[in-house]
Scaffold this motif. Structure first.
Motif, PDB file in Angstrom:
ATOM      1  N   LYS A  42      -4.974  -7.353   6.904  1.00 38.88           N
ATOM      2  CA  LYS A  42      -5.691  -7.561   8.161  1.00 38.88           C
ATOM      3  C   LYS A  42      -5.375  -6.452   9.168  1.00 38.88           C
ATOM      4  O   LYS A  42      -6.229  -6.048   9.961  1.00 38.88           O
ATOM      5  N   LYS A  43      -4.131  -5.952   9.111  1.00 37.72           N
ATOM      6  CA  LYS A  43      -3.709  -4.919  10.063  1.00 37.72           C
ATOM      7  C   LYS A  43      -4.305  -3.553   9.743  1.00 37.72           C
ATOM      8  O   LYS A  43      -4.604  -2.769  10.641  1.00 37.72           O
ATOM      9  N   ILE A  44      -4.460  -3.236   8.441  1.00 33.64           N
ATOM     10  CA  ILE A  44      -4.913  -1.891   8.063  1.00 33.64           C
ATOM     11  C   ILE A  44      -6.343  -1.883   7.540  1.00 33.64           C
ATOM     12  O   ILE A  44      -6.810  -0.875   7.016  1.00 33.64           O
TER      13      ILE A  44
ATOM     14  N   ASN B  63     -10.452  -2.654  11.524  1.00 31.63           N
ATOM     15  CA  ASN B  63      -9.440  -2.546  12.578  1.00 31.63           C
ATOM     16  C   ASN B  63      -9.051  -1.085  12.782  1.00 31.63           C
ATOM     17  O   ASN B  63      -7.892  -0.703  12.659  1.00 31.63           O
TER      18      ASN B  63
ATOM     19  N   GLU C 175      -3.871  -0.139  16.972  1.00 32.11           N
ATOM     20  CA  GLU C 175      -3.013  -1.187  16.430  1.00 32.11           C
ATOM     21  C   GLU C 175      -2.894  -1.107  14.912  1.00 32.11           C
ATOM     22  O   GLU C 175      -2.148  -1.869  14.304  1.00 32.11           O
ATOM     23  N   ASN C 176      -3.622  -0.190  14.297  1.00 31.02           N
ATOM     24  CA  ASN C 176      -3.595  -0.017  12.843  1.00 31.02           C
ATOM     25  C   ASN C 176      -2.422   0.886  12.466  1.00 31.02           C
ATOM     26  O   ASN C 176      -2.446   2.087  12.749  1.00 31.02           O
ATOM     27  N   PRO C 177      -1.363   0.346  11.817  1.00 32.57           N
ATOM     28  CA  PRO C 177      -0.180   1.161  11.495  1.00 32.57           C
ATOM     29  C   PRO C 177      -0.473   2.284  10.513  1.00 32.57           C
ATOM     30  O   PRO C 177       0.196   3.326  10.551  1.00 32.57           O
TER      31      PRO C 177
ATOM     32  N   LYS D 102      -1.557 -10.514   4.941  1.00 31.34           N
ATOM     33  CA  LYS D 102      -1.199 -10.264   6.342  1.00 31.34           C
ATOM     34  C   LYS D 102      -1.323  -8.781   6.666  1.00 31.34           C
ATOM     35  O   LYS D 102      -1.878  -8.395   7.708  1.00 31.34           O
ATOM     36  N   LEU D 103      -0.789  -7.941   5.782  1.00 30.77           N
ATOM     37  CA  LEU D 103      -0.847  -6.500   5.995  1.00 30.77           C
ATOM     38  C   LEU D 103      -2.285  -6.005   5.934  1.00 30.77           C
ATOM     39  O   LEU D 103      -2.688  -5.120   6.704  1.00 30.77           O
TER      40      LEU D 103
END
Length: 277
Positions: A182-184, A188, A192-194, A179-180
């Motif tokens: 996909k975000k970083i 991406n 929206e990339n933390p 899950k993480l």
């Protein structure tokens, strides 16, 4: 905003592609055909390794911090005086040629400890073969720090029965990593990339505060910033810092506080987070 061309300009060896694959590497490593081994009754476990390999020991120390298993992490040449034949010494060296770790391996063998070593080959594999010591080969990915998930989840597979870690918890951690990821992921590269947001926020010297049980996350974060970003980084236990380090915030500085909070922190620790915030 960051784009692939800029990313490749600074990451000329394309390490980011390995990080993109971390979730897949983690699942593949845990699903590998590596055979599990149970060392039976042991009085303590010592993890030995340096740098990225040493972070594996930190991680297991955190994982087992709330169990009855006593864990030591050795980053150097010497074993604790308490090590004996009832001690399990886990030797980790991605390269297989780390001088300090090889020294610990030889010392543990002289003490007739229970031993298992993990490396991609090298002198450690040679020593284990010569002395009939349990050894497992794990392929490296780019560098020791980039090989973190392959070594972590392979060791979890091999030592699962010895350590008594629930398989469901391990699989859940891989799901969370996916899950993480996909975000970083490098696909991406936007607001929206933390990871990008955090990197843009850090413009001074980071100081990472951590609670009991999450020291490994702080250490791995620190080491990654040091190795990849070539910057100074500090880590401190949140309870300890509330006794002395907190007064340093009375003066202005370029230090950036990063708080790593756990979902199951002790109630008094949660109070300290509130004070710091």
């Amino acid at each position: 905003m960051l784009d692939i061309a800029t990313l490749q300009k600074f990451d000329t060896h394309k390490m980011y592609t390995v990080y993109d694959d971390w979730p897949a590497i983690a699942r593949k490593s845990f699903d590998s055909d590596q055979k599990s081994i149970n060392f039976g009754d042991i009085s303590q476990i010592v993890f030995a390794g340096m740098g990225g390999s040493g972070a594996i020991g930190d991680m297991f120390a955190s994982i087992l911090s709330k169990t009855k298993i006593h864990v030591n992490v050795v980053k150097g040449y010497l074993l604790p005086q308490t090590v004996d034949s009832d001690t399990l010494v886990v030797v980790v060296s991605v390269s297989g040629n780390t001088t300090e770790t090889l020294s610990v391996l030889k010392s543990a063998h002289k003490l007739k400890s229970k031993i298992i070593a993990f490396s991609s080959g090298g002198k450690i594999q040679e020593y284990c073969m010569e002395n009939k010591i349990e050894h497992r080969i794990i392929p490296s990915h780019h560098s020791p720090r980039a090989s973190f998930t392959s070594f972590l989840y392979t060791i979890l597979k091999v030592l699962n029965s010895t350590l008594g870690i629930k398989k469901t918890d391990i699989l859940e951690s891989i799901t969370e990593l996916e899950k993480l990821g996909k975000k970083i992921n490098s696909s991406n590269l936007n607001e929206e990339n933390p990871a990008i947001n955090l990197a843009e926020w850090i413009d001074g010297i980071p100081i990472i505060y951590y609670p009991f049980g999450l020291q490994s996350a702080a250490i791995r974060f620190k080491n990654s910033l040091q190795e990849n970003s070539k910057m100074h980084v500090m880590t401190e236990d949140v309870i300890e810092v509330c006794h002395n380090g907190i007064v340093a915030w009375e003066n202005p500085s370029n230090v950036k506080p990063i708080l790593i909070q756990g979902t199951d922190d002790y109630e008094k620790t949660k109070e300290r987070w509130g004070i710091l915030n």
